[in-house]
Design a protein around this motif. Structure first.
Motif, short mmCIF file in Angstrom:
data_model
loop_
_atom_site.label_atom_id
_atom_site.label_comp_id
_atom_site.label_asym_id
_atom_site.label_seq_id
_atom_site.Cartn_x
_atom_site.Cartn_y
_atom_site.Cartn_z
N GLY A 125 0.82 -1.22 0.00
CA GLY A 125 0.00 0.00 0.00
C GLY A 125 0.85 1.26 0.00
N ILE A 126 0.14 2.39 0.15
CA ILE A 126 0.79 3.70 0.05
C ILE A 126 1.03 4.27 1.44
CG2 ILE A 126 0.55 6.06 -0.86
CD1 ILE A 126 -1.31 4.89 -3.02
N TRP A 127 2.21 4.89 1.62
CA TRP A 127 2.59 5.49 2.91
C TRP A 127 3.19 6.87 2.63
CZ3 TRP A 127 1.90 2.74 7.54
CH2 TRP A 127 1.45 1.42 7.35
N HIS A 128 2.71 7.88 3.32
CA HIS A 128 3.31 9.21 3.22
C HIS A 128 4.35 9.38 4.33
CE1 HIS A 128 -0.26 11.15 0.84
NE2 HIS A 128 0.39 10.22 0.16
N VAL A 129 5.57 9.73 3.94
CA VAL A 129 6.67 9.89 4.91
C VAL A 129 7.40 11.21 4.66
CG1 VAL A 129 8.85 8.94 5.75
CG2 VAL A 129 7.00 7.38 5.12
N ALA A 130 7.44 12.04 5.69
CA ALA A 130 8.15 13.33 5.63
C ALA A 130 8.41 13.77 7.06
CB ALA A 130 7.31 14.38 4.90
N ASN A 131 9.30 14.75 7.22
CA ASN A 131 9.48 15.32 8.56
C ASN A 131 8.19 16.02 8.99
OD1 ASN A 131 12.66 15.38 7.63
ND2 ASN A 131 12.35 15.04 9.81
N SER A 132 8.02 16.20 10.30
CA SER A 132 6.78 16.79 10.83
C SER A 132 6.73 18.28 10.50
CB SER A 132 6.72 16.61 12.34
OG SER A 132 6.78 15.24 12.65
N GLY A 133 5.51 18.77 10.30
CA GLY A 133 5.32 20.20 10.06
C GLY A 133 5.37 20.53 8.57
N SER A 134 4.75 21.64 8.21
CA SER A 134 4.74 22.09 6.81
C SER A 134 5.53 23.39 6.71
CB SER A 134 3.30 22.35 6.35
OG SER A 134 2.54 21.19 6.54
N ALA A 135 5.97 23.71 5.49
CA ALA A 135 6.78 24.92 5.31
C ALA A 135 6.62 25.43 3.88
CB ALA A 135 8.25 24.61 5.57
N THR A 136 6.91 26.71 3.69
CA THR A 136 7.05 27.24 2.33
C THR A 136 8.55 27.26 2.02
OG1 THR A 136 7.33 29.54 2.98
CG2 THR A 136 5.05 28.75 2.68
N TRP A 137 8.90 27.46 0.74
CA TRP A 137 10.32 27.55 0.40
C TRP A 137 10.95 28.75 1.10
CZ3 TRP A 137 12.99 23.66 -0.87
CH2 TRP A 137 12.44 22.64 -1.65
N PHE A 138 10.17 29.81 1.27
CA PHE A 138 10.69 30.98 2.00
C PHE A 138 11.03 30.59 3.45
CE2 PHE A 138 9.74 34.33 5.08
CZ PHE A 138 10.77 35.20 4.78
N ASP A 139 10.13 29.82 4.10
CA ASP A 139 10.40 29.37 5.48
C ASP A 139 11.72 28.59 5.55
OD1 ASP A 139 7.92 30.37 6.35
OD2 ASP A 139 6.90 28.45 5.98
N VAL A 140 11.93 27.73 4.54
CA VAL A 140 13.15 26.90 4.52
C VAL A 140 14.39 27.80 4.41
CG1 VAL A 140 14.43 25.18 3.16
CG2 VAL A 140 11.96 24.89 3.54
N ALA A 141 14.32 28.78 3.49
CA ALA A 141 15.48 29.67 3.28
C ALA A 141 15.72 30.51 4.54
CB ALA A 141 15.22 30.56 2.07
N ASP A 142 14.65 31.00 5.11
CA ASP A 142 14.76 31.86 6.30
C ASP A 142 15.40 31.09 7.46
OD1 ASP A 142 14.13 34.44 7.34
OD2 ASP A 142 12.62 33.47 8.61
N TRP A 143 14.98 29.82 7.62
CA TRP A 143 15.50 29.01 8.73
C TRP A 143 16.98 28.65 8.51
CZ3 TRP A 143 15.52 28.05 13.50
CH2 TRP A 143 15.94 26.84 14.06
N ILE A 144 17.33 28.29 7.27
CA ILE A 144 18.75 27.96 7.01
C ILE A 144 19.60 29.23 7.22
CG2 ILE A 144 20.42 27.25 5.24
CD1 ILE A 144 18.30 25.30 4.18
N GLY A 145 19.09 30.37 6.78
CA GLY A 145 19.81 31.63 7.02
C GLY A 145 20.03 31.85 8.51
#
Ligand SMILES: NC(=O)c1ccc[n+]([C@@H]2O[C@H](COP(=O)([O-])OP(=O)(O)OC[C@H]3O[C@@H](n4cnc5c(N)ncnc54)[C@H](OP(=O)(O)O)[C@@H]3O)[C@@H](O)[C@H]2O)c1
Length: 296
Positions: free
Chosen positions: A216-236
């Motif tokens: 069957g199908i399984w969705h696997v990802a880290n917890s929480g959602s983000a926009t690409w801006f959120d990702v860039a802001d956090w890495i910064g």
């Protein structure tokens, strides 16, 4: 348990081979990897050069000879924008080869676990996607992955993941980190939302699923959602950059426009995996380890 990993020299493949060997990959978490305590794996990692998954005879010979308990298929055509002008090439690896692997696994007594993507969805749901939601891919890459899913049998396990970042991959995260280090600024869209997935955490989840091979199908990802801006802001922020490192723009502002359309919102609901196994860490914690891994 003997596991054959195809596409083993790719981003996720390298981390998975380490994890199955009991090694914590760069960017990984020894604590999180304890979810595999008590399981023992014999891993056979094969690269594109070793085994071309589009070659049916070669795949059948390999399975007949190696007799793995599970095949984890990480081989893929992953050039999302290029796929718009090379849809046949994407279909060959992401669809036809998955069918070849599924048939060969059934014939030689192995279980198949193959990896798919959030890009099978159109992004119009307005909420995170469940395994039971209807795919409606908008790009050639997304269509090829969806066709691959359809060529699987009911006993095959399909893991959909998204926005994967591995220390040894060619990822957007690395581009952002390089700019943060060199004092440049970045512009990222804040109108596309998804699920960030650390390759090392995904690898742990894939290994655990391989043990049961539940189908069957399984969705696997880290917890929480983000926009690409959120990702860039956090890495910064992790590189100590001031607030003005990342600027939010909209998809319409991108120039040139990417060849392949991206879903506006394709974050994955991972509660099925969490209820049966464990939750993956929050995406910010995952990216913290990703940045530490890059620094090393
Ligand atoms: N990266 C993401 O953000 C993301 C998001 C959602 C889902 N996924 C899925 O996650 C899985 C792993 O992705 P990844 O990030 O590890 O991708 P990757 O780094 O591009 O690795 C894919 C691997 O597949 C190999 N490959 C290509 N054609 C092959 C063939 N015909 N036979 C055998 N191997 C072949 C490639 O080898 P060569 O380079 O030597 O050709 C490469 O090592 C894929 O199914 C992908 O679609 C990834």
């Amino acid at each position: 348990m003997k596991i054959l990993v195809t596409g083993a020299s790719g981003q996720v493949g390298r981390d998975l081979v380490d994890v199955l060997d009991g090694v914590v990959p760069a960017g990984g978490s020894a604590e999180f990897q304890k979810n595999l305590s008590g399981f023992e794996f014999q891993v056979l990692g094969v690269s594109h050069h070793d085994l071309d998954v589009t070659d049916e005879e070669h795949v059948e010979n390999a399975l007949q000879r190696l007799k793995p308990d599970v095949v984890i298929n990480l081989s893929a055509y992953t050039a999302v924008d290029l796929a718009e002008s090379q849809p046949e090439a994407a279909e060959l690896v992401n669809a036809a080869a998955v069918g070849i692997l599924s048939k060969a696994c059934a014939a030689y007594g192995s279980r198949l676990l193959t990896v798919s993507t959030d890009y099978v969805f159109d992004g119009n749901k307005g909420d995170s996607y469940l395994e039971t939601d209807q795919p409606n891919p908008q790009s050639a890459y997304g269509r090829s992955k969806w066709h691959g899913e359809q060529l699987c049998s009911a006993s095959d396990t399909i893991v959909r993941t998204s926005w994967v970042m591995g220390v040894r991959g060619k990822t957007v995260g690395k581009v952002i980190a390089d700019r943060a280090k060199t004092g440049e600024r970045v512009r990222f869209v804040d109108d596309q939302m998804g699920s960030v997935t650390c390759a090392s955490d995904l690898a742990v989840a894939l290994a655990r699923l391989a043990v049961d091979s539940p189908g069957g199908i399984w969705h696997v990802a880290n917890s929480g959602s983000a926009t690409w801006f959120d990702v860039a802001d956090w890495i910064g922020e992790l590189y100590g950059r001031e607030d003005d490192f990342a600027t939010a723009i909209s998809t319409a502002d991108l120039s040139p426009q990417p060849a392949a359309p991206r879903p506006t919102r394709s974050d994955l609901n991972t509660s099925k995996f969490a209820a049966s196994y464990f939750s993956l860490p929050d995406w910010r914690e995952g990216l913290l380890r990703f940045v530490e891994g890059l620094r090393r």
